[in-house]
Design a protein around this motif. Structure first.
Motif, PDB file in Angstrom:
ATOM      1  N   ASP A 257     -99.097 -53.435 -29.918  1.00  0.00           N
ATOM      2  CA  ASP A 257     -97.832 -54.095 -30.502  1.00  0.00           C
ATOM      3  C   ASP A 257     -96.749 -53.731 -29.566  1.00  0.00           C
ATOM      4  O   ASP A 257     -96.530 -52.917 -28.945  1.00  0.00           O
ATOM      5  CB  ASP A 257     -97.987 -54.163 -31.955  1.00  0.00           C
ATOM      6  CG  ASP A 257     -97.563 -52.879 -32.252  1.00  0.00           C
ATOM      7  OD1 ASP A 257     -97.398 -51.794 -31.555  1.00  0.00           O
ATOM      8  OD2 ASP A 257     -97.819 -52.447 -33.727  1.00  0.00           O
ATOM      9  N   PRO A 269     -96.146 -57.034 -26.130  1.00  0.00           N
ATOM     10  CA  PRO A 269     -95.713 -58.381 -26.230  1.00  0.00           C
ATOM     11  C   PRO A 269     -93.961 -58.427 -25.623  1.00  0.00           C
ATOM     12  O   PRO A 269     -93.527 -57.334 -25.410  1.00  0.00           O
ATOM     13  CB  PRO A 269     -95.579 -59.064 -27.477  1.00  0.00           C
ATOM     14  CG  PRO A 269     -95.667 -57.899 -28.290  1.00  0.00           C
ATOM     15  CD  PRO A 269     -96.369 -56.728 -27.574  1.00  0.00           C
ATOM     16  N   TYR A 275     -92.904 -63.888 -31.969  1.00  0.00           N
ATOM     17  CA  TYR A 275     -94.167 -63.109 -31.740  1.00  0.00           C
ATOM     18  C   TYR A 275     -95.295 -63.458 -32.983  1.00  0.00           C
ATOM     19  O   TYR A 275     -96.476 -63.747 -32.703  1.00  0.00           O
ATOM     20  CB  TYR A 275     -94.219 -61.621 -31.683  1.00  0.00           C
ATOM     21  CG  TYR A 275     -95.500 -60.745 -31.336  1.00  0.00           C
ATOM     22  CD1 TYR A 275     -96.153 -61.153 -30.034  1.00  0.00           C
ATOM     23  CD2 TYR A 275     -96.117 -60.020 -32.302  1.00  0.00           C
ATOM     24  CE1 TYR A 275     -97.394 -60.546 -29.819  1.00  0.00           C
ATOM     25  CE2 TYR A 275     -97.293 -59.446 -32.288  1.00  0.00           C
ATOM     26  CZ  TYR A 275     -97.896 -59.749 -30.966  1.00  0.00           C
ATOM     27  OH  TYR A 275     -99.061 -58.921 -30.754  1.00  0.00           O
ATOM     28  N   GLU A 290     -92.957 -67.034 -24.561  1.00  0.00           N
ATOM     29  CA  GLU A 290     -93.673 -67.647 -26.175  1.00  0.00           C
ATOM     30  C   GLU A 290     -94.987 -67.847 -26.208  1.00  0.00           C
ATOM     31  O   GLU A 290     -95.787 -67.244 -27.121  1.00  0.00           O
ATOM     32  CB  GLU A 290     -92.549 -68.992 -26.608  1.00  0.00           C
ATOM     33  CG  GLU A 290     -91.203 -68.660 -26.937  1.00  0.00           C
ATOM     34  CD  GLU A 290     -90.749 -69.804 -27.871  1.00  0.00           C
ATOM     35  OE1 GLU A 290     -89.548 -69.727 -28.245  1.00  0.00           O
ATOM     36  OE2 GLU A 290     -91.290 -70.776 -27.854  1.00  0.00           O
ATOM     37  N   ASN A 293     -96.699 -64.331 -26.009  1.00  0.00           N
ATOM     38  CA  ASN A 293     -96.622 -63.799 -27.143  1.00  0.00           C
ATOM     39  C   ASN A 293     -97.592 -64.372 -28.222  1.00  0.00           C
ATOM     40  O   ASN A 293     -98.181 -63.602 -29.041  1.00  0.00           O
ATOM     41  CB  ASN A 293     -95.372 -63.728 -27.710  1.00  0.00           C
ATOM     42  CG  ASN A 293     -94.334 -62.695 -27.120  1.00  0.00           C
ATOM     43  OD1 ASN A 293     -94.808 -61.911 -26.281  1.00  0.00           O
ATOM     44  ND2 ASN A 293     -93.254 -62.359 -27.690  1.00  0.00           N
ATOM     45  N   HIS A 296    -101.240 -63.317 -27.381  1.00  0.00           N
ATOM     46  CA  HIS A 296    -101.269 -61.868 -27.339  1.00  0.00           C
ATOM     47  C   HIS A 296    -101.407 -61.599 -29.128  1.00  0.00           C
ATOM     48  O   HIS A 296    -102.193 -60.919 -29.396  1.00  0.00           O
ATOM     49  CB  HIS A 296    -100.029 -61.359 -26.759  1.00  0.00           C
ATOM     50  CG  HIS A 296    -100.056 -59.775 -26.827  1.00  0.00           C
ATOM     51  ND1 HIS A 296     -99.872 -58.995 -27.913  1.00  0.00           N
ATOM     52  CD2 HIS A 296    -100.058 -58.933 -25.873  1.00  0.00           C
ATOM     53  CE1 HIS A 296     -99.866 -57.746 -27.645  1.00  0.00           C
ATOM     54  NE2 HIS A 296    -100.096 -57.737 -26.343  1.00  0.00           N
ATOM     55  N   SER A 297    -100.595 -62.338 -29.660  1.00  0.00           N
ATOM     56  CA  SER A 297    -100.627 -62.070 -31.181  1.00  0.00           C
ATOM     57  C   SER A 297    -101.840 -62.471 -31.776  1.00  0.00           C
ATOM     58  O   SER A 297    -102.383 -61.953 -32.659  1.00  0.00           O
ATOM     59  CB  SER A 297     -99.305 -62.827 -31.958  1.00  0.00           C
ATOM     60  OG  SER A 297     -99.499 -62.643 -33.499  1.00  0.00           O
TER      61      SER A 297
END
Length: 421
Positions: A257, A269, A275, A290, A293, A296-297
């Motif tokens: 994170d 990120p 996020y 975006e 993220n 990734h999230s």
């Protein structure tokens, strides 16, 4: 002459005292032997028989009560519990004593871990002394730590199936082997150490965890004070010799994170870009950052869900345990090992498959990705470290670009125009 007489008198007194002490020990020994023979001849007392009967009835209720009695009491189903007892016996980690079985030792410990039960409650339920409960609790904790190598293995150098089978993640995260994150567990410490471990709300210990997308822990480092930042704890994990340090592979990386900066083998990120998953509710990504993220999230949220399952299954992690701090660290380790054990032995366990609300941290950490942080693992100059970080940021940018082009081809008719960059 007087001095010699005084010395001789002192020696006589010392010999008399020693002889008296020996006589007391001999008399005490023979009395105890006589008492033990009398007890063996007369059999167990009515009170002891009543205690044993009560314990047997309690274990019988756990075994043969409601269909979920096992799970309610020891936080695992009967098959997993009995296999754990067999594993402990087979590997000589626990053994039946004259008065308490391995099953009872495990039942006491697992109930304390699963329900944050107090020592006095276990004393009442099992009719054991507080010393007995404490002794076997610590003994079982040590036994669980001995099976860590069997049930908590570091991430292998391969693509997890959860990434490989998801077109939103593969091929973009094909070199991601795991996720890392930190969490906090309430702690009780001496007044002299409270300031170091005090957080925004309470006193906690800081824990670094690595987790696979299938919600299995692969690495844990507990015992750090709450005031320590995530990067410092990560560096400690990397600096430890194997097998105690966090394992990394050439070309592979962990997702982390925003508390960690993007650096070799760790990709965080983009800062300053939405996020959290709830921020994308009803809104599609407008640019490559975006989109990166968001995915990734989505992938890293698995570790947040794993934290939720762990703390929901072992309530002692949400309490302030009244144990020495070393024991508190052992408790965290034992709970993560037991989580993996249940996931391997009984993957259909209800507690592992509960829907857990993920509590995402919305706070923006004051971290500058361009800040030069010294890596004490290798003797690199500041320029070399900066070049390494730039290389991995460029790798993140390339992943984001590839992801955006693929997304636009599928959902935007090939239009790669970006907005709000």
């Amino acid at each position: 002459m007087d001095g010699d007489y005084i010395d001789e008198e002192s020696v006589i007194r010392m010999c008399a005292g020693a002889a008296f002490s020996v006589m007391v020990l001999v008399v005490t020994f023979f009395r105890r032997m006589r008492s033990r023979r009398r007890m063996l001849r007369s059999g167990r007392s009515a009170e002891r028989l009543r205690h044993e009967k009560t314990r047997a009835e309690l274990m019988s209720r756990i075994y043969h009560g409601y269909s979920d009695s096992y799970q309610n009491f020891v936080r695992m189903r009967s098959g997993a519990f009995l296999k754990l007892a067999k594993t402990m016996r087979t590997n000589h980690l626990l053994k039946d004593s004259r008065f308490i079985t391995v099953e009872e030792q495990l039942a006491i410990t697992l109930n304390i871990l699963g329900h944050k039960s107090k020592n006095r409650m276990m004393r009442t339920q099992f009719i054991r002394s507080g010393e007995t409960v404490s002794r076997y609790f610590n003994r079982v904790l040590q036994a669980i730590s001995c099976i860590q190598g069997r049930y908590m293995k570091q991430a292998p150098n391969e693509v997890p199936q959860e990434i490989q089978n998801n077109p939103s993640f593969y091929l973009f995260f094909k070199d991601c082997i795991c996720m890392i994150d930190g969490t906090h567990v309430d702690a009780m410490l001496p007044a002299s150490l409270v300031a170091r471990f005090r957080g925004h709300k309470c006193v906690t210990q800081n824990i670094l965890v690595a987790c696979t997308p299938n919600k299995m822990f692969t690495y844990i480092l507990a015992g750090w004070e709450e005031s320590a930042n995530d990067y410092r704890i990560l560096q400690d994990a990397l600096s430890r010799p194997q097998p105690y340090g966090l394992r990394v592979y050439t070309g592979k990386y962990y997702l982390c994170d925003a508390g960690y900066t993007t650096q070799p083998r760790f990709i965080s990120p983009y800062r300053g870009v939405r996020y959290h998953l709830k921020e994308f509710s009803g809104r599609t990504p407008q640019n490559r950052r975006e989109l990166f993220n968001l995915r990734h999230s989505s992938l890293r949220s698995r570790i947040e869900a794993t934290f939720g399952i762990l703390k929901n299954g072992f309530k002692i992690l949400t309490a302030k345990p009244h144990y020495p701090f070393k024991t508190q660290v052992d408790i965290v380790l034992a709970c993560t090992v037991l989580h993996n054990y249940i996931a391997i032995v009984d993957p259909d366990d209800d507690l592992l498959n509960e829907n857990i609300d993920i509590c995402e941290d919305d706070t923006e950490l004051d971290i500058n990705e361009d800040k030069n942080v010294i890596d004490f693992l290798q003797s690199q100059t500041v320029r070399e470290q900066g070049a390494s970080k730039d290389e991995w940021r460029s790798r993140r940018d390339q992943i984001a670009l590839d992801m955006w082009i693929d997304y636009c081809c599928k959902y935007r008719h090939g239009d790669t125009t970006e907005s709000a960059v």
